[in-house]
Design a protein around this motif. Structure first.
Motif, PDB file in Angstrom:
ATOM      1  N   LEU A 130      49.905  42.262  29.020  1.00 50.33           N
ATOM      2  CA  LEU A 130      49.770  43.121  30.198  1.00 50.33           C
ATOM      3  C   LEU A 130      48.399  43.795  30.226  1.00 50.33           C
ATOM      4  O   LEU A 130      47.798  43.974  31.286  1.00 50.33           O
ATOM      5  N   ASP A 131      47.926  44.162  29.049  1.00 49.07           N
ATOM      6  CA  ASP A 131      46.614  44.820  28.975  1.00 49.07           C
ATOM      7  C   ASP A 131      45.509  43.894  29.481  1.00 49.07           C
ATOM      8  O   ASP A 131      44.552  44.334  30.112  1.00 49.07           O
ATOM      9  N   GLN A 132      45.664  42.606  29.209  1.00 44.70           N
ATOM     10  CA  GLN A 132      44.658  41.652  29.685  1.00 44.70           C
ATOM     11  C   GLN A 132      44.650  41.560  31.201  1.00 44.70           C
ATOM     12  O   GLN A 132      43.591  41.514  31.823  1.00 44.70           O
ATOM     13  N   THR A 133      45.842  41.548  31.795  1.00 44.40           N
ATOM     14  CA  THR A 133      45.921  41.517  33.260  1.00 44.40           C
ATOM     15  C   THR A 133      45.289  42.770  33.854  1.00 44.40           C
ATOM     16  O   THR A 133      44.546  42.699  34.839  1.00 44.40           O
ATOM     17  N   PHE A 190      48.541  44.182  41.852  1.00 43.89           N
ATOM     18  CA  PHE A 190      47.941  44.256  40.505  1.00 43.89           C
ATOM     19  C   PHE A 190      48.899  43.917  39.363  1.00 43.89           C
ATOM     20  O   PHE A 190      48.576  44.134  38.206  1.00 43.89           O
ATOM     21  N   VAL A 191      50.067  43.392  39.709  1.00 46.25           N
ATOM     22  CA  VAL A 191      50.979  42.966  38.640  1.00 46.25           C
ATOM     23  C   VAL A 191      50.495  41.629  38.069  1.00 46.25           C
ATOM     24  O   VAL A 191      50.600  41.383  36.881  1.00 46.25           O
ATOM     25  N   GLU A 192      49.938  40.803  38.955  1.00 51.61           N
ATOM     26  CA  GLU A 192      49.384  39.526  38.511  1.00 51.61           C
ATOM     27  C   GLU A 192      47.877  39.549  38.752  1.00 51.61           C
ATOM     28  O   GLU A 192      47.345  40.491  39.331  1.00 51.61           O
ATOM     29  N   GLU A 193      47.228  38.470  38.352  1.00 51.57           N
ATOM     30  CA  GLU A 193      45.775  38.421  38.533  1.00 51.57           C
ATOM     31  C   GLU A 193      45.390  37.943  39.922  1.00 51.57           C
ATOM     32  O   GLU A 193      44.241  38.097  40.336  1.00 51.57           O
ATOM     33  N   MET A 215      38.380  44.986  36.587  1.00 54.61           N
ATOM     34  CA  MET A 215      37.077  44.401  36.911  1.00 54.61           C
ATOM     35  C   MET A 215      37.021  43.953  38.375  1.00 54.61           C
ATOM     36  O   MET A 215      36.004  44.068  39.030  1.00 54.61           O
ATOM     37  N   LYS A 216      38.145  43.446  38.865  1.00 58.12           N
ATOM     38  CA  LYS A 216      38.210  43.025  40.270  1.00 58.12           C
ATOM     39  C   LYS A 216      37.946  44.208  41.208  1.00 58.12           C
ATOM     40  O   LYS A 216      37.186  44.096  42.165  1.00 58.12           O
ATOM     41  N   VAL A 217      38.557  45.340  40.893  1.00 54.66           N
ATOM     42  CA  VAL A 217      38.382  46.528  41.741  1.00 54.66           C
ATOM     43  C   VAL A 217      36.946  47.040  41.649  1.00 54.66           C
ATOM     44  O   VAL A 217      36.308  47.353  42.669  1.00 54.66           O
ATOM     45  N   ILE A 218      36.425  47.098  40.442  1.00 55.49           N
ATOM     46  CA  ILE A 218      35.039  47.571  40.282  1.00 55.49           C
ATOM     47  C   ILE A 218      34.080  46.641  41.012  1.00 55.49           C
ATOM     48  O   ILE A 218      33.171  47.098  41.728  1.00 55.49           O
TER      49      ILE A 218
END
Ligand code: PLP
Length: 434
Positions: A38-41, A221-224, A47-50
């Motif tokens: 989960l931490d990896q997701t 944001f539960v999945e990538e 990073m996607k949001v940033i």
């Protein structure tokens, strides 16, 4: 075994007894690997949001407030560009004037459907509050009153799509297909983005111009990846759930095809005005900062959900999804078949809250729901279900839907407290706690 004496004492001060605490520690120990994944997701989504915020050049100026008509509200317009980028849409409508998730969904439906059109749900009955929107349950202003018809194809017994039924249900009037990602209060699996993709490809093969909308509530944001990447034309959700990160005090969003978003904007404000008006009244910073925090807040909520599943599964209750199952939303259900146990669970969640911890949740007839609902929440934002909360209709099978937690330690404490309440009232099999 030493489970951390200091921490144990801290929990004792808060009312968690040794047996409950140590049982919780043993369950948590087994979940380590799940948590790492989960931490990896969360890292990926952070990073996607940033990246989206950087690309759209978010600046301090974006947090300034507008009033009145809100013309040229730079912060609002940039935020919408950030949402579009982040969720892979052409355009977005993200507004405090959208009062909740139901409102956002109603807006997307009412603005993209016209009299004579038909709406199709190929995944069974939609979320309770949408029954009034669609007119499944007669309601003033429903789609049905405007001559928009509705058709539904249920999932098969095993939870799979009824492709033949769906094929038969699509015809020349079918204009929009609504696909609810999360199970909501229904007993069916939540759809993964991969399954949504499969379903949409099938539907688009039959009718390429049909609008595929995903009710994305609780799924962000539960999945990538997100449903727009899976072929959806429109995603809709609430800012007091996942994407608001616990900071947004109100709001909803619609992201997707430019034309669909535009339709929604003209419906939200007025034909001719659309996205041009709508003052943001100084809450833009909370929208930005909430989105920024959302990936890690969702991570905390997911860990809490899995911890709850682990605990109650071990105790012999039906949990859905199971502690080891893959998950695609932040909701955890636990079935008690017993009103007392359901109430005790909610009392525990309430007692663990930072706000209103001293009150006892009581069932009430909530608007839009067809039976009494019990809700436990001590939230900073009223009704926010990204904050630690539990609710469910007080009827057989007495299932609570548990979700949220802005931090994992709080979610964990809530679950321990729920168990403490059941433990004190002898509603659990204590032999299973070894
Ligand atoms: C919460 C939710 C809604 C409705 O959102 P509200 O903000 O409660 O109006 C709709 N669909 C799903 C799947 C939800 O989880």
């Amino acid at each position: 075994m030493n489970y951390g004496e200091n921490l144990k004492k801290q929990y004792e001060r808060l009312g968690i007894c040794k047996d409950v605490y140590e049982f919780g520690c043993r369950i948590e120990e087994r979940l380590k690997e799940r948590f790492l994944a989960l931490d990896q997701t969360a890292e990926f989504n952070q990073m996607k949001v940033i990246a989206a915020m950087q690309k759209k050049k978010v600046s301090a100026e974006c947090f300034q407030q507008s009033s009145g008509y809100g013309y040229n509200d730079f912060g609002r317009d940039t935020l919408e560009a950030v949402y579009a980028e982040c969720f892979c849409g052409e355009d977005a409508l993200v507004r405090p004037q959208i009062t909740c998730g139901t409102h956002a969904l109603a807006l997307a439906l009412m603005s993209n459907l016209r009299p004579g059109d038909e709406l199709l749900s190929p995944v069974g009955k939609p979320y309770d509050t949408l029954e009034s929107v669609i007119g499944i349950r007669p309601a003033k202003g429903s789609l049905a009153e405007y001559g928009i018809t509705y058709r539904q194809v249920d999932l098969k017994e095993d939870g799979s799509f009824d492709y033949e039924g769906i094929r038969r249900a699509i015809h020349e009037k079918t204009k929009l297909v609504t696909i609810q990602r999360s199970k909501g209060y229904a007993v069916r699996p939540t759809l993964s983005v991969a399954r949504i993709k499969e379903l949409i490809s099938f539907i688009k093969q039959i009718k390429p111009d049909v609008i595929c909308m995903t009710d994305n509530c609780y799924g962000e944001f539960v999945e990538e990846s997100e449903p727009l990447e899976a072929g959806a034309d429109l995603i809709v959700g609430s800012l007091i759930k996942n994407p608001g990160g616990g900071l947004a005090p109100i709001g909803g969003y619609i992201v997707g095809k430019k034309e669909c978003v535009e339709n929604a904007a003209f419906r939200l404000t007025s034909p001719g005005l659309g996205k041009e008006v709508g003052a943001s009244l100084g809450i833009m910073q909370s929208f930005y900062q909430g989105l920024f925090l959302a990936p890690t807040v969702v991570n905390a909520a997911l860990k809490g959900a899995i911890f709850a599943a682990g605990i109650y599964e071990q105790l012999g209750f039906d949990v859905f999804p199971g502690a080891a199952e893959s998950r695609h939303d932040i909701i955890q259900s636990v079935t008690f078949h017993h009103p007392k146990a359901m109430r005790a669970f909610c009392e525990g969640i309430q007692a663990a809250a930072p706000v209103d911890s001293y009150v006892t949740p009581e069932p009430w007839a909530m608007p839009g729901y067809d039976s009494d609902v019990i809700m436990a929440a001590g939230a900073f934002v009223q009704g926010s279900s990204i904050e630690l909360s539990a609710d469910g209709p007080l009827k057989e099978p007495y299932s609570v839907y548990f979700q949220g937690g802005l931090t994992y330690p709080h979610a964990k404490f809530g679950i321990l407290m729920s168990l403490q309440k059941l433990y004190e009232q002898n509603l659990v099999n204590k032999d299973r706690m070894c």
